[in-house]
Write a protein that holds these residues in place. Sequence first.
Motif, PDB file in Angstrom:
ATOM      1  N   TYR A 110     -14.579   2.059   1.762  1.00  0.00           N
ATOM      2  CA  TYR A 110     -14.655   0.610   1.175  1.00  0.00           C
ATOM      3  C   TYR A 110     -13.528   0.535   0.259  1.00  0.00           C
ATOM      4  O   TYR A 110     -12.925   1.690  -0.291  1.00  0.00           O
ATOM      5  CB  TYR A 110     -15.963   0.246   0.312  1.00  0.00           C
ATOM      6  CG  TYR A 110     -16.237   1.236  -0.948  1.00  0.00           C
ATOM      7  CD1 TYR A 110     -16.007   0.536  -2.122  1.00  0.00           C
ATOM      8  CD2 TYR A 110     -16.804   2.404  -0.938  1.00  0.00           C
ATOM      9  CE1 TYR A 110     -16.068   1.245  -3.370  1.00  0.00           C
ATOM     10  CE2 TYR A 110     -17.081   3.108  -2.069  1.00  0.00           C
ATOM     11  CZ  TYR A 110     -16.856   2.630  -3.228  1.00  0.00           C
ATOM     12  OH  TYR A 110     -16.854   3.352  -4.280  1.00  0.00           O
ATOM     13  N   HIS A 111     -13.316  -0.604  -0.247  1.00  0.00           N
ATOM     14  CA  HIS A 111     -12.253  -0.840  -1.212  1.00  0.00           C
ATOM     15  C   HIS A 111     -12.684  -1.357  -2.483  1.00  0.00           C
ATOM     16  O   HIS A 111     -13.258  -2.350  -2.607  1.00  0.00           O
ATOM     17  CB  HIS A 111     -11.284  -1.795  -0.719  1.00  0.00           C
ATOM     18  CG  HIS A 111     -10.327  -1.231   0.394  1.00  0.00           C
ATOM     19  ND1 HIS A 111      -9.849  -2.176   1.296  1.00  0.00           N
ATOM     20  CD2 HIS A 111      -9.785   0.095   0.599  1.00  0.00           C
ATOM     21  CE1 HIS A 111      -9.176  -1.379   2.427  1.00  0.00           C
ATOM     22  NE2 HIS A 111      -8.884  -0.009   1.783  1.00  0.00           N
ATOM     23  N   ARG A 114      -3.691   3.413  -2.253  1.00  0.00           N
ATOM     24  CA  ARG A 114      -3.646   2.456  -3.393  1.00  0.00           C
ATOM     25  C   ARG A 114      -2.816   1.274  -3.098  1.00  0.00           C
ATOM     26  O   ARG A 114      -1.692   1.510  -2.242  1.00  0.00           O
ATOM     27  CB  ARG A 114      -3.264   3.213  -4.391  1.00  0.00           C
ATOM     28  CG  ARG A 114      -4.132   4.349  -4.989  1.00  0.00           C
ATOM     29  CD  ARG A 114      -3.803   4.980  -6.027  1.00  0.00           C
ATOM     30  NE  ARG A 114      -4.652   6.072  -6.552  1.00  0.00           N
ATOM     31  CZ  ARG A 114      -4.747   6.790  -7.827  1.00  0.00           C
ATOM     32  NH1 ARG A 114      -3.682   6.371  -8.650  1.00  0.00           N
ATOM     33  NH2 ARG A 114      -5.379   7.642  -8.183  1.00  0.00           N
ATOM     34  N   LYS A 164      -8.724   2.664  -2.217  1.00  0.00           N
ATOM     35  CA  LYS A 164      -9.616   3.105  -1.267  1.00  0.00           C
ATOM     36  C   LYS A 164     -10.733   4.246  -1.385  1.00  0.00           C
ATOM     37  O   LYS A 164     -10.272   5.280  -2.245  1.00  0.00           O
ATOM     38  CB  LYS A 164      -8.960   3.652   0.190  1.00  0.00           C
ATOM     39  CG  LYS A 164      -9.915   3.990   1.270  1.00  0.00           C
ATOM     40  CD  LYS A 164      -9.128   4.589   2.363  1.00  0.00           C
ATOM     41  CE  LYS A 164      -9.781   4.776   3.661  1.00  0.00           C
ATOM     42  NZ  LYS A 164      -9.328   5.191   4.877  1.00  0.00           N
ATOM     43  N   THR A 198      -5.913  -1.621  -6.454  1.00  0.00           N
ATOM     44  CA  THR A 198      -7.149  -1.493  -5.342  1.00  0.00           C
ATOM     45  C   THR A 198      -6.969  -0.158  -4.787  1.00  0.00           C
ATOM     46  O   THR A 198      -5.932   0.229  -4.679  1.00  0.00           O
ATOM     47  CB  THR A 198      -6.887  -2.575  -4.164  1.00  0.00           C
ATOM     48  OG1 THR A 198      -6.977  -3.849  -4.565  1.00  0.00           O
ATOM     49  CG2 THR A 198      -8.041  -2.376  -3.136  1.00  0.00           C
ATOM     50  N   TRP A 202       0.800  -1.234  -0.088  1.00  0.00           N
ATOM     51  CA  TRP A 202       0.008   0.005  -0.038  1.00  0.00           C
ATOM     52  C   TRP A 202       0.722   1.244  -0.128  1.00  0.00           C
ATOM     53  O   TRP A 202       1.952   1.308   0.633  1.00  0.00           O
ATOM     54  CB  TRP A 202      -0.920   0.007   1.222  1.00  0.00           C
ATOM     55  CG  TRP A 202      -1.949  -0.753   1.394  1.00  0.00           C
ATOM     56  CD1 TRP A 202      -1.795  -2.233   1.595  1.00  0.00           C
ATOM     57  CD2 TRP A 202      -3.559  -0.649   0.942  1.00  0.00           C
ATOM     58  NE1 TRP A 202      -3.133  -2.932   1.331  1.00  0.00           N
ATOM     59  CE2 TRP A 202      -3.956  -2.035   0.969  1.00  0.00           C
ATOM     60  CE3 TRP A 202      -4.014   0.174   0.270  1.00  0.00           C
ATOM     61  CZ2 TRP A 202      -5.372  -2.344   0.484  1.00  0.00           C
ATOM     62  CZ3 TRP A 202      -5.307   0.145  -0.146  1.00  0.00           C
ATOM     63  CH2 TRP A 202      -5.822  -1.022   0.033  1.00  0.00           C
ATOM     64  N   ARG A 259     -11.564  -3.228  -6.140  1.00  0.00           N
ATOM     65  CA  ARG A 259     -10.489  -3.923  -6.466  1.00  0.00           C
ATOM     66  C   ARG A 259     -10.639  -4.438  -7.877  1.00  0.00           C
ATOM     67  O   ARG A 259     -11.755  -4.857  -8.183  1.00  0.00           O
ATOM     68  CB  ARG A 259     -10.482  -5.279  -5.589  1.00  0.00           C
ATOM     69  CG  ARG A 259      -9.374  -6.048  -5.718  1.00  0.00           C
ATOM     70  CD  ARG A 259      -9.347  -6.996  -4.509  1.00  0.00           C
ATOM     71  NE  ARG A 259      -8.689  -6.342  -3.684  1.00  0.00           N
ATOM     72  CZ  ARG A 259      -9.271  -6.320  -2.071  1.00  0.00           C
ATOM     73  NH1 ARG A 259     -10.370  -6.683  -2.042  1.00  0.00           N
ATOM     74  NH2 ARG A 259      -8.488  -5.760  -1.356  1.00  0.00           N
TER      75      ARG A 259
END
Length: 229
Positions: free
Chosen positions: A127-128, A79, A118, A116, A75, A130
């Motif tokens: 939430y994420h 991201r 955020k 991914t 991360w 993806r």
Amino acid sequence: MSKCNIVFITIFLGLSWTQAQDTAWSIEFSGGIPYNFPSPLVIEQQGEPTLRLTARYRSEPFRSSIYYVWRIGRWKDGRAWEFEFVHHKLYLDNKPPEITNFSISHGYNMALINRTFKKRMFQKFDYHLRLGAGAVLSHVENTVRGQVFPEDGGLFGWGYYITGPVLNVAMAKRFYLARPLYINTEVKFNPSVSWVPIQNGQAVVWNFPVAFAFGLGIDLAAKGNNPSP
């Protein structure tokens, strides 16, 4: 843990090791419940008519080995780049008379690279999102027109074949217990197509599974860094 999992973990950690000192990480492991939408199945066998049907698969996610997802993410600034491995299974329910058995039960495995992000919805709901792509590694078990496909070929003689591409679209929500430990909930869609070997031929397998996954995760932040979001 299967041999495939060990190989992929080793590769991912090896590629990322040089950046481990200044990077935030997340590791997750989840079980899940998939639903397979009816999908096309085409079976071509030498000297025989082509079989075409709308396949209906079950997955038996709680029967060994279970449906599972594990994921390692690196991360930065909300991201992540992630490696994800999904162990999925397919059992053909509506077999025509020509097919004695058609299953991919030691793994319709999906090896994925995700990007991914955020996100925030309604100003409060984090939430994420993806998005990913990768390859299907299938361990095939089938008997078509009395011809049994051997299970000792493929990669390293383990019975696995790289059979086609797969996509990953998912939405996930974390619920922190006490940092760095959290519960991860996720809805995911993994459309794919695979060219699966059979004895003296191949099967073209389309699969459109939607799954709900639920499990545990942990933040592994380097010293001086914030945990993954």
